[in-house]
Scaffold this motif. Structure first.
Motif, PDB file in Angstrom:
ATOM      1  N   HIS A  31      -9.084   0.926   1.907  1.00 15.99           N
ATOM      2  CA  HIS A  31      -8.094   0.126   2.635  1.00 15.99           C
ATOM      3  C   HIS A  31      -8.148   0.260   4.160  1.00 15.99           C
ATOM      4  CE1 HIS A  31      -5.925   0.783  -1.340  1.00 15.99           C
ATOM      5  NE2 HIS A  31      -6.280  -0.497  -1.318  1.00 15.99           N
ATOM      6  N   TYR A  33       0.248   4.029  -2.794  1.00 11.29           N
ATOM      7  CA  TYR A  33      -0.093   5.411  -2.450  1.00 11.29           C
ATOM      8  C   TYR A  33       0.968   6.379  -2.963  1.00 11.29           C
ATOM      9  CZ  TYR A  33      -3.840   4.000   0.832  1.00 11.29           C
ATOM     10  OH  TYR A  33      -4.983   3.511   1.406  1.00 11.29           O
ATOM     11  N   LEU A  91       0.825  -1.214   0.000  1.00  8.09           N
ATOM     12  CA  LEU A  91       0.000   0.000   0.000  1.00  8.09           C
ATOM     13  C   LEU A  91       0.856   1.260   0.000  1.00  8.09           C
ATOM     14  CD1 LEU A  91      -2.900  -1.035   2.415  1.00  8.09           C
ATOM     15  CD2 LEU A  91      -2.964  -0.832  -0.090  1.00  8.09           C
TER      16      LEU A  91
END
Length: 183
Positions: free
Chosen positions: A125, A64, A60
């Motif tokens: 998420h 991101y 992640l």
């Protein structure tokens, strides 16, 4: 195109920026704007492994970060091609700038783009963080107009761009996961 839009939005922007005469509100706007520069988003990215565990958190973090970098590139391309003057420049005496501008142009709002983009990613998420991030994202967006740096349409365009970038990122990451799972 922007000349007509500027005139339509001018009074609303002037009223919003005029509320900055109240010191507590001006302080809130300035703090929100500073957080929206980068600190809150970097902190969020760095916290992902603690929130999701090492493997998922690192994936992640990468997602991101790549999404933010691509969003910045698209944002800068739009901003330098469309060249919409900031409201405090166009309407000098009637809209005061309450924070130094990084450049001359306002369209779209990069702060709002990032706020909406990260809130959208977090909604998928880490939804438990939304009660903290959504009010901040709202303050970041309104701070851009309240500080005299953006028009409302800049903020709306930034929000749309951020939402679109997040959806594209989520679509690509789910496609990548499906391809990886099938091998």
């Amino acid at each position: 195109m922007f000349d007509r839009l500027d005139m339509l939005e001018w009074q609303l922007c002037q009223r919003t920026a005029g509320l900055s005469i109240h010191r507590p509100w001006l302080s809130t706007l300035k703090i929100s704007s500073k957080l929206g520069d980068w600190p809150i988003w970097v902190a969020l990215i760095l916290a992902l492994p603690a929130i999701h565990g090492r493997d998922i958190g690192l994936r992640l973090m990468l997602e991101y970060t790549v999404t933010a970098v691509v969003a910045i590139a698209v944002y800068k391309l739009l901003k330098t091609r469309l060249c919409r003057e900031r409201p405090f420049i166009t309407f000098g005496g009637s809209i005061q700038c309450n924070e130094p501008a990084r450049d001359r142009y306002s369209f779209p709002s990069g702060h709002t783009m990032h706020a909406v983009m990260f809130c959208t990613l977090v909604a998928v998420h880490s939804p438990a963080l939304l009660p903290w991030l959504l009010p901040l994202a709202g303050l970041i967006a309104i701070s851009r107009v309240g500080l005299g740096l953006h028009y409302y349409s800049d903020v709306l365009a930034g929000a749309a761009l951020g939402y679109g970038m997040a959806l594209a990122s989520l679509g690509l990451s789910s496609t990548t996961l499906l391809i990886a799972a099938s091998h």
